[in-house]
Design an enzyme around this catalytic site. Structure first.
Site, mmCIF file in Angstrom:
data_model
loop_
_atom_site.group_PDB
_atom_site.id
_atom_site.type_symbol
_atom_site.label_atom_id
_atom_site.label_comp_id
_atom_site.label_asym_id
_atom_site.label_seq_id
_atom_site.Cartn_x
_atom_site.Cartn_y
_atom_site.Cartn_z
ATOM 1 C CG ASN A 138 -1.610 1.335 1.443
ATOM 2 O OD1 ASN A 138 -2.434 1.734 0.625
ATOM 3 N ND2 ASN A 138 -1.259 2.053 2.517
ATOM 4 C CD GLU A 145 -3.450 -4.990 8.859
ATOM 5 O OE1 GLU A 145 -3.277 -4.688 10.039
ATOM 6 O OE2 GLU A 145 -3.040 -4.280 7.899
ATOM 7 C CG HIS A 167 -5.140 1.828 4.889
ATOM 8 N ND1 HIS A 167 -5.908 2.815 5.444
ATOM 9 C CD2 HIS A 167 -4.845 0.960 5.884
ATOM 10 C CE1 HIS A 167 -6.050 2.571 6.750
ATOM 11 N NE2 HIS A 167 -5.413 1.455 7.042
ATOM 12 C CG ASP A 215 0.969 -4.173 5.983
ATOM 13 O OD1 ASP A 215 0.744 -4.492 7.162
ATOM 14 O OD2 ASP A 215 1.327 -3.025 5.631
ATOM 15 C CG ASP A 236 -1.763 5.663 0.105
ATOM 16 O OD1 ASP A 236 -1.711 4.775 0.979
ATOM 17 O OD2 ASP A 236 -2.678 5.737 -0.750
HETATM 18 C C1 ARE Z 1 5.813 4.176 12.141
HETATM 19 C C2 ARE Z 1 5.655 5.160 13.299
HETATM 20 C C3 ARE Z 1 4.756 6.322 12.868
HETATM 21 C C4 ARE Z 1 5.297 6.974 11.605
HETATM 22 C C5 ARE Z 1 5.414 5.914 10.519
HETATM 23 C C6 ARE Z 1 5.954 6.444 9.208
HETATM 24 O O1 ARE Z 1 5.081 4.495 14.410
HETATM 25 O O2 ARE Z 1 4.717 7.281 13.928
HETATM 26 O O3 ARE Z 1 4.415 8.002 11.175
HETATM 27 O O4 ARE Z 1 6.293 4.877 11.005
HETATM 28 O O5 ARE Z 1 7.258 6.879 9.350
HETATM 29 C C7 ARE Z 1 3.636 -0.589 11.682
HETATM 30 C C8 ARE Z 1 3.543 0.142 13.015
HETATM 31 C C9 ARE Z 1 3.468 1.645 12.812
HETATM 32 C C10 ARE Z 1 4.629 2.103 11.963
HETATM 33 C C11 ARE Z 1 4.496 1.400 10.613
HETATM 34 C C12 ARE Z 1 5.570 1.796 9.618
HETATM 35 O O6 ARE Z 1 2.387 -0.293 13.711
HETATM 36 O O7 ARE Z 1 3.557 2.275 14.111
HETATM 37 O O8 ARE Z 1 4.581 3.528 11.825
HETATM 38 O O9 ARE Z 1 4.627 -0.016 10.841
HETATM 39 O O10 ARE Z 1 6.821 1.549 10.116
HETATM 40 C C13 ARE Z 1 -4.454 0.630 11.147
HETATM 41 C C14 ARE Z 1 -4.339 0.048 9.752
HETATM 42 C C15 ARE Z 1 -3.619 -1.291 9.729
HETATM 43 C C16 ARE Z 1 -2.275 -1.220 10.458
HETATM 44 C C17 ARE Z 1 -2.559 -0.708 11.858
HETATM 45 C C18 ARE Z 1 -1.261 -0.555 12.665
HETATM 46 O O11 ARE Z 1 -5.645 -0.076 9.195
HETATM 47 O O12 ARE Z 1 -3.387 -1.640 8.375
HETATM 48 O O13 ARE Z 1 -3.195 0.596 11.798
HETATM 49 N N1 ARE Z 1 -1.579 -2.523 10.488
HETATM 50 C C19 ARE Z 1 -0.531 -2.872 9.489
HETATM 51 C C20 ARE Z 1 0.614 -3.658 10.121
HETATM 52 C C21 ARE Z 1 1.413 -2.752 11.020
HETATM 53 C C22 ARE Z 1 2.079 -1.669 10.188
HETATM 54 C C23 ARE Z 1 1.255 -1.216 9.057
HETATM 55 C C24 ARE Z 1 0.016 -1.743 8.752
HETATM 56 C C25 ARE Z 1 1.868 -0.261 8.121
HETATM 57 O O14 ARE Z 1 0.138 -4.799 10.755
HETATM 58 O O15 ARE Z 1 2.366 -3.444 11.781
HETATM 59 O O16 ARE Z 1 2.389 -0.523 11.032
HETATM 60 O O17 ARE Z 1 2.556 -1.073 7.159
HETATM 61 C C26 ARE Z 1 -8.696 1.115 14.259
HETATM 62 C C27 ARE Z 1 -8.874 1.076 12.741
HETATM 63 C C28 ARE Z 1 -7.767 0.253 12.111
HETATM 64 C C29 ARE Z 1 -6.413 0.756 12.530
HETATM 65 C C30 ARE Z 1 -6.321 0.688 14.055
HETATM 66 C C31 ARE Z 1 -4.988 1.198 14.583
HETATM 67 O O18 ARE Z 1 -8.947 -0.158 14.801
HETATM 68 O O19 ARE Z 1 -10.148 0.522 12.421
HETATM 69 O O20 ARE Z 1 -7.886 0.303 10.702
HETATM 70 O O21 ARE Z 1 -5.392 -0.072 11.946
HETATM 71 O O22 ARE Z 1 -7.359 1.497 14.625
HETATM 72 O O23 ARE Z 1 -4.794 2.534 14.195
HETATM 73 CA CA CA Z 2 -3.710 3.636 -0.082
#
Ligand code: ARE
Ligand code: CA
Length: 481
Positions: free
Chosen positions: A127, A245, A223, A219, A189
């Site tokens: 994404n 996811e 989004h 992942d 994005d």
């Molecule tokens: C990190 C830093 C950020 C910084 C970013 C960019 O923490 O401060 O801005 O880097 O520099 C993981 C970590 C993030 C990390 C990211 C990139 O958790 O902290 O950011 O890696 O390094 C939503 C999404 C869902 C996502 C979760 C975490 O919908 O897709 O948030 N999960 C996946 C993975 C994660 C990963 C990412 C996506 C990004 O499993 O491990 O992030 O690739 C409600 C909503 C949900 C939302 C949830 C939490 O429940 O309904 O949709 O999930 O709240 O916000």
């Molecule tokens: Ca997107």
């Protein structure tokens, strides 16, 4: 509030009335592995060489069907943040070079896992690329980049610049367009609606497929518009297994059901409800776990994953026996395809895996920073239980009305879970054939004998046993003595 389709509610009522009291409609999911192997394990942040050895020595022998590996593509490297685990979720290029290992090690791992009958599912970060960081300008494979400019791969025009909220971030989760086209926590994005990006992402996934990868955890699928994922999927070779996811959010316009056309979807509410029952509720309430959720046969579930184990609510390895019992239940209960979590130990939620000071991951050694939940006898052997009972429905459900439950899976297996501070001693009624069975939560059959306690089922299907406080008992037709 999201409304449950009426036909599914009707079916649930019918099933409740006609089959087993309180049992969910959904039965077994399509097996993710070979030979009816129905369980995936997430070896979070393991190196490819260690995953390969684990396939050969543990996953294959225990009957795991698949292994979910950390994102294999080149990622940002963040020494200023102590090389956090989450740097792997910021893609820089699609070279297969990361702290989990090299491309050659990756290819060898897939071969070793296949030889052990275990499929390999890669965590696909498609994404977005990376966020804005002052740290270095080189990724884990040495590629140089700047924000929105990844030489030879993506430039400014290949990203969404949603033009909202000042910094292009997602702010209004009640706006589906924004959830799809703005930035998730500042991560650049990708314009997944364009031909170029679709082809580039598909080329990456096809490269993994060419090395033998069997499927993908998509992942941040939430989004991307479902149609963009479909367009990428249509460009893939073979028929890779996709599980997307899409985190369920109450009242949000982007819903897991919208993604079913592309493949399976992770049902986050299952783990939440399972944890809630084990932590504060009663196990008696679990007889309806799955009712009102997405269809089990196309859902992937877990007690916890790498994200939820770092948030307050989820039950994790920190909870000891309670966590183990929740896993025993999950593996015995016919809803969804379970992913068993295998963690590294942490107190700091940002910390990366056990590693050297310069961010190189240590070899896995269970008990030394690596938790290895998936190797615990009750969890590892319940994988065999789930495979052995297949799609047999819940039968002979019993509960004391509190925190003691037991149930069968047709005439193939039977499990009891005791989350009370005293032993549970009683005569259980099952549909199993008479015989002597090995309690697989405490032993296994070796050379025709059980290494743990046994249970003798009479011709009336009954057995008398004592289930320890905070313990379990599980027997099945493939573990008889
Ligand atoms: C990190 C830093 C950020 C910084 C970013 C960019 O923490 O401060 O801005 O880097 O520099 C993981 C970590 C993030 C990390 C990211 C990139 O958790 O902290 O950011 O890696 O390094 C939503 C999404 C869902 C996502 C979760 C975490 O919908 O897709 O948030 N999960 C996946 C993975 C994660 C990963 C990412 C996506 C990004 O499993 O491990 O992030 O690739 C409600 C909503 C949900 C939302 C949830 C939490 O429940 O309904 O949709 O999930 O709240 O916000
Ligand atoms: Ca997107």
């Amino acid at each position: 509030m999201r409304s449950i389709p009426r036909w599914s509610a009707t079916l649930a009522l019918l099933a409740t009335a006609l089959l087993v009291p309180g049992s969910p409609v959904a039965t077994a999911a399509p097996p993710p592995g070979n030979d009816g192997r129905s369980v995936i394990v997430q070896l979070f942040e393991w190196k490819w060489t260690d995953v390969a050895a684990e396939c050969t020595n543990v996953l294959g022998p225990k009957g795991y069907g698949g292994v979910q590996i950390s994102p294999p593509q080149e990622n940002i490297v963040l020494p200023s943040r102590g090389y956090p685990w989450w740097q792997r979720y910021q893609a820089i290029s699609y070279q297969l070079e990361s702290r989990s290992g090299t491309r050659a090690e990756f290819a060898a791992m897939v071969q070793a896992c296949h030889a052990a009958g275990v499929k390999v599912y890669a965590d696909a970060v498609i994404n977005h690329t990376a966020g804005t960081w002052p740290d270095g300008t080189r990724g884990s494979a040495g590629s140089s980049f700047t924000h929105y400019d990844y030489p030879g791969i993506y430039q400014t025009q290949d990203f969404h610049h949603c033009g909202r909220n000042g910094n292009d971030d997602i702010v209004n989760w009640n706006d589906a367009w924004e959830v799809h086209h703005c930035e998730l926590v500042d991560l650049a994005d990708l314009a997944t609606g364009t031909e170029y990006v679709r082809n580039r992402v598909a080329a990456y996934l096809n490269d993994l497929i060419s090395l033998g990868v069997d499927g993908f955890r998509v992942d941040a699928a939430k989004h991307m518009p479902p149609g963009d994922i479909a367009a990428i999927k249509s460009r893939l070779s073979g028929d890779p297994y996709l599980y997307q996811e899409v985190v369920y959010g109450a009242g949000e316009p982007v819903q897991p059901s919208q993604y079913r056309g592309n493949g399976d979807v992770i049902e986050f509410r299952y783990g939440q409800q399972l944890s809630a029952a084990f932590e504060g509720g009663t196990l008696a309430s679990l007889s309806s776990l799955g009712n009102g959720l997405e269809p089990g046969e196309s859902s992937v579930v877990f007690t916890d994953n790498h994200d939820t184990q770092r948030s307050e609510a989820a039950l994790t390895y920190h909870d000891g026996a309670l966590y183990t019992l929740a896993n025993v239940f999950q593996l015995a209960w016919p809803y969804g395809t379970p992913v068993v979590m295998s963690s590294f130990a942490f107190t700091d939620k940002e910390a990366g895996p056990p590693s050297s000071a310069d961010g190189r991951t240590n070899d896995v050694s269970c008990g030394s920073g690596w938790v290895c939940e998936h190797r615990q006898t009750p969890i590892a052997n319940m994988v065999g239980f789930r495979n052995a009972v297949g799609s047999a429905p819940v039968a002979n459900w019993w509960t004391n009305g509190g925190n003691q439950i037991s149930f069968g899976r047709g005439s193939q297996g039977y499990v009891a879970v005791n989350r009370e501070p005293a032993a549970l001693s009683r005569t259980f009624s099952t549909s199993l054939p008479a015989g002597t069975y090995c309690d697989v939560t405490r032993g296994e059959v070796r050379d025709g004998a059980c290494t743990g306690p046994t249970v003798t089922v009479g011709t009336d299907g009954q057995f008398t046993a004592s289930v320890p406080a905070m313990g379990a008992l599980a027997i099945h037709h493939l573990a008889r003595v």
